[in-house]
Design a protein around this motif. Structure first.
Motif, PDB file in Angstrom:
ATOM      1  N   CYS A 144       0.834  -1.212   0.000  1.00 56.87           N
ATOM      2  CA  CYS A 144       0.000   0.000   0.000  1.00 56.87           C
ATOM      3  C   CYS A 144       0.865   1.257   0.000  1.00 56.87           C
ATOM      4  N   LEU A 145       1.852   1.295   0.883  1.00 60.32           N
ATOM      5  CA  LEU A 145       2.705   2.483   0.984  1.00 60.32           C
ATOM      6  C   LEU A 145       3.579   2.666  -0.251  1.00 60.32           C
ATOM      7  N   ARG A 146       4.051   1.579  -0.838  1.00 57.49           N
ATOM      8  CA  ARG A 146       4.851   1.689  -2.059  1.00 57.49           C
ATOM      9  C   ARG A 146       4.001   2.203  -3.214  1.00 57.49           C
ATOM     10  N   PHE A 147       2.733   1.823  -3.229  1.00 57.72           N
ATOM     11  CA  PHE A 147       1.825   2.320  -4.263  1.00 57.72           C
ATOM     12  C   PHE A 147       1.704   3.838  -4.166  1.00 57.72           C
ATOM     13  N   TYR A 148       1.528   4.335  -2.920  1.00 53.68           N
ATOM     14  CA  TYR A 148       1.390   5.782  -2.752  1.00 53.68           C
ATOM     15  C   TYR A 148       2.690   6.514  -3.049  1.00 53.68           C
ATOM     16  N   GLU A 149       3.828   5.875  -2.831  1.00 56.10           N
ATOM     17  CA  GLU A 149       5.106   6.503  -3.169  1.00 56.10           C
ATOM     18  C   GLU A 149       5.306   6.570  -4.676  1.00 56.10           C
ATOM     19  N   ALA A 150       4.777   5.579  -5.386  1.00 52.73           N
ATOM     20  CA  ALA A 150       4.978   5.505  -6.831  1.00 52.73           C
ATOM     21  C   ALA A 150       3.960   6.319  -7.618  1.00 52.73           C
ATOM     22  N   ILE A 151       2.746   6.425  -7.090  1.00 53.98           N
ATOM     23  CA  ILE A 151       1.668   7.105  -7.824  1.00 53.98           C
ATOM     24  C   ILE A 151       1.319   8.424  -7.126  1.00 53.98           C
ATOM     25  N   PRO A 152       1.546   9.561  -7.781  1.00 54.65           N
ATOM     26  CA  PRO A 152       1.207  10.854  -7.161  1.00 54.65           C
ATOM     27  C   PRO A 152      -0.302  11.047  -7.077  1.00 54.65           C
ATOM     28  N   MET A 153      -0.715  11.948  -6.186  1.00 56.54           N
ATOM     29  CA  MET A 153      -2.143  12.250  -6.056  1.00 56.54           C
ATOM     30  C   MET A 153      -2.667  12.933  -7.317  1.00 56.54           C
ATOM     31  N   SER A 154      -3.952  12.705  -7.578  1.00 53.21           N
ATOM     32  CA  SER A 154      -4.589  13.346  -8.723  1.00 53.21           C
ATOM     33  C   SER A 154      -4.852  14.820  -8.409  1.00 53.21           C
ATOM     34  N   LEU A 155      -5.095  15.591  -9.450  1.00 57.38           N
ATOM     35  CA  LEU A 155      -5.423  17.012  -9.276  1.00 57.38           C
ATOM     36  C   LEU A 155      -6.700  17.152  -8.461  1.00 57.38           C
ATOM     37  N   GLN A 156      -7.623  16.234  -8.654  1.00 58.39           N
ATOM     38  CA  GLN A 156      -8.885  16.249  -7.911  1.00 58.39           C
ATOM     39  C   GLN A 156      -8.623  16.093  -6.416  1.00 58.39           C
ATOM     40  N   GLN A 157      -7.769  15.145  -6.043  1.00 59.00           N
ATOM     41  CA  GLN A 157      -7.438  14.932  -4.632  1.00 59.00           C
ATOM     42  C   GLN A 157      -6.709  16.135  -4.047  1.00 59.00           C
ATOM     43  N   LEU A 158      -5.774  16.684  -4.818  1.00 61.70           N
ATOM     44  CA  LEU A 158      -5.011  17.833  -4.341  1.00 61.70           C
ATOM     45  C   LEU A 158      -5.909  19.043  -4.127  1.00 61.70           C
ATOM     46  N   SER A 159      -6.909  19.196  -4.996  1.00 56.32           N
ATOM     47  CA  SER A 159      -7.843  20.319  -4.857  1.00 56.32           C
ATOM     48  C   SER A 159      -8.677  20.165  -3.590  1.00 56.32           C
ATOM     49  N   ARG A 160      -9.130  18.952  -3.309  1.00 54.52           N
ATOM     50  CA  ARG A 160      -9.904  18.720  -2.093  1.00 54.52           C
ATOM     51  C   ARG A 160      -9.077  19.026  -0.847  1.00 54.52           C
ATOM     52  N   LEU A 161      -7.831  18.573  -0.846  1.00 50.75           N
ATOM     53  CA  LEU A 161      -6.956  18.834   0.301  1.00 50.75           C
ATOM     54  C   LEU A 161      -6.732  20.327   0.498  1.00 50.75           C
ATOM     55  N   ALA A 162      -6.585  21.055  -0.609  1.00 54.53           N
ATOM     56  CA  ALA A 162      -6.358  22.500  -0.526  1.00 54.53           C
ATOM     57  C   ALA A 162      -7.564  23.202   0.100  1.00 54.53           C
ATOM     58  N   VAL A 163      -8.765  22.797  -0.318  1.00 61.90           N
ATOM     59  CA  VAL A 163      -9.988  23.395   0.228  1.00 61.90           C
ATOM     60  C   VAL A 163     -10.120  23.075   1.707  1.00 61.90           C
ATOM     61  N   ARG A 164      -9.896  21.813   2.071  1.00 65.25           N
ATOM     62  CA  ARG A 164     -10.037  21.398   3.464  1.00 65.25           C
ATOM     63  C   ARG A 164      -9.008  22.087   4.364  1.00 65.25           C
ATOM     64  N   ARG A 165      -7.789  22.226   3.896  1.00 67.81           N
ATOM     65  CA  ARG A 165      -6.760  22.904   4.696  1.00 67.81           C
ATOM     66  C   ARG A 165      -7.109  24.368   4.906  1.00 67.81           C
ATOM     67  N   LYS A 166      -7.647  24.993   3.870  1.00 64.82           N
ATOM     68  CA  LYS A 166      -8.014  26.400   3.965  1.00 64.82           C
ATOM     69  C   LYS A 166      -9.130  26.614   4.977  1.00 64.82           C
ATOM     70  N   LEU A 167     -10.094  25.712   5.005  1.00 69.39           N
ATOM     71  CA  LEU A 167     -11.244  25.863   5.897  1.00 69.39           C
ATOM     72  C   LEU A 167     -10.978  25.338   7.297  1.00 69.39           C
ATOM     73  N   GLY A 168     -10.034  24.413   7.429  1.00 68.19           N
ATOM     74  CA  GLY A 168      -9.681  23.884   8.745  1.00 68.19           C
ATOM     75  C   GLY A 168     -10.844  23.188   9.432  1.00 68.19           C
ATOM     76  N   THR A 169     -11.035  23.498  10.708  1.00 67.12           N
ATOM     77  CA  THR A 169     -12.085  22.832  11.480  1.00 67.12           C
ATOM     78  C   THR A 169     -13.486  23.303  11.089  1.00 67.12           C
ATOM     79  N   ARG A 170     -13.574  24.333  10.254  1.00 67.28           N
ATOM     80  CA  ARG A 170     -14.889  24.838   9.814  1.00 67.28           C
ATOM     81  C   ARG A 170     -15.350  24.156   8.531  1.00 67.28           C
TER      82      ARG A 170
END
Length: 381
Positions: free
Chosen positions: A334-360
């Motif tokens: 599982c971990l080697r898969f994540y090291e070999a395959i980068p996150m998609s733009l869709q996943q990165l966008s979700r993370l960016a939104v969630r980090r910006k909003l934080g606990t809200r």
């Protein structure tokens, strides 16, 4: 925040109370007699011993559950001393529900007997612990104090909450019991209720003004830590709704997310992450992902990575999470898969939104004028 024991049920053993019991120093052996210390030094050594300072509150609660109504008092327990510690004591008797740690003496043959610690519990304590609501009501009406403490500073409210006796807890609170009283470990009734997963007691205490974020010390964990230790996700959800601090820091084990991962409680992990907990929070450079990798929790690893866990972070031993996975195991794959395959733009966008909003994030995203499908994706539904 112990309890058929979860593996890191952590609490600190408290120092000996001055009035906790009777101490007798047995006749020392010839080799020891010339070096027998003053008893205050024995206590100092015991209090500063950090080898086994963290104990398991749920174990203690379960041990109390085993006590019958005919004999509510705890019996002393003899501990076999660790041979590697090279202690010179032959016996040490400490009641297990109070202190699991064999307190040490290096130069005298000591026998410490705490007889009476639990026999001094009042009828109010007993009624609260056993759920005898009618008897408890009678005692209160006869003028019994609801805030009286045993020698370990446990109040009747602690007893009711650690047993999940909601009706007795309500009677005590109605009669003026202190909702945030602390026992010898520094734990409040809310901590005790969370530790055993008594949702009704947790709800009652919060309604009566119990602090979801009591002041922490080196000897206490927060109610949220306690709920995560026991895998009590409903209690976790309720505490979060009441404003429990997601980043409350325990000196020994880090944040509630660390605790949930170390105890392999996936439901609690999801609740914490969705509420905005910092997935990459570290204690001594060790993250929640390190804990998940050590426990070979593939599903938990996937959840943590989806919420932005850094798979390359190194702990104090300079090890990445994958370094703790067994070669050829599903965890390593599982971990080697994540090291070999980068996150998609869709996943990165979700993370960016969630980090910006934080606990809200959950509250704000639900109010956005966007398709429900996108809202579900942003909320990890």
């Amino acid at each position: 925040m112990p309890r058929t024991s979860n593996f890191t049920r952590f609490h600190t053993s408290a120092p000996f109370p001055a009035t906790a019991g009777r101490v007798s120093i047995l006749a020392p052996t010839t080799a020891c007699s010339r070096a027998a210390p003053h008893f205050s030094e024995v206590l100092r050594i015991a209090e500063t011993d950090t080898l086994h300072t963290r104990t398991h509150r749920l174990e203690r609660a379960n041990e109390r559950h085993q006590v019958g109504s005919a004999s509510i008092g705890m019996q002393p327990t003899c501990h076999k001393l660790d041979p590697e510690s090279k202690l010179m004591c032959e016996k040490l008797e400490v009641p297990l529900p109070l202190w699991h740690t064999p307190h040490i003496c290096k130069s005298a043959d000591i026998k410490i007997s705490w007889k009476g610690c639990w026999s001094e519990r009042t009828e109010v304590h007993k009624a609260a612990a056993l759920g005898q609501a009618s008897l408890l009501q009678q005692l209160i009406e006869c003028g019994a104090s609801v805030n009286i403490v045993a020698v370990d500073s446990i109040t009747p409210l602690h007893e009711a909450c650690v047993r999940g006796q909601t009706q007795c807890a309500r009677l005590l609170l109605d009669a003026g019991a202190q909702v945030d009283a602390r026992n010898v470990d520094g734990s409040t009734p809310l901590c005790e209720a969370c530790s055993v997963g008594s949702l009704e007691c947790v709800r009652l205490l919060l309604e009566r003004g119990a602090k979801a974020n009591p002041a922490l010390t080196s000897r206490t964990a927060s109610p949220l830590h306690e709920a995560c230790m026991g895998g009590n996700s409903d209690c976790v959800k309720l505490l979060i709704a009441e404003g429990a601090c997601l980043e409350a820091y325990d000196l020994y084990y880090g944040t509630p997310l660390h605790v949930a991962c170390a105890n392999q409680n996936a439901c609690c992990v999801k609740e914490l992450l969705n509420a905005g907990a910092n997935v990459n929070a570290a204690r001594l450079h060790q993250t929640a992902l390190h804990h998940a990798a050590k426990g070979a929790q593939v599903e938990m690893i996937e959840t943590l990575v989806e919420f932005g866990a850094n798979i390359y972070t190194r702990d104090k031993h300079n090890k990445k999470p994958i370094d703790y996975a067994s070669p050829g195991s599903p965890t390593e794959t599982c971990l080697r898969f994540y090291e070999a395959i980068p996150m998609s733009l869709q996943q990165l966008s979700r993370l960016a939104v969630r980090r910006k909003l934080g606990t809200r994030a959950l509250k704000v995203v639900a109010q956005l004028q966007i398709p429900k499908l996108i809202i579900s994706y942003l909320c990890y539904q």
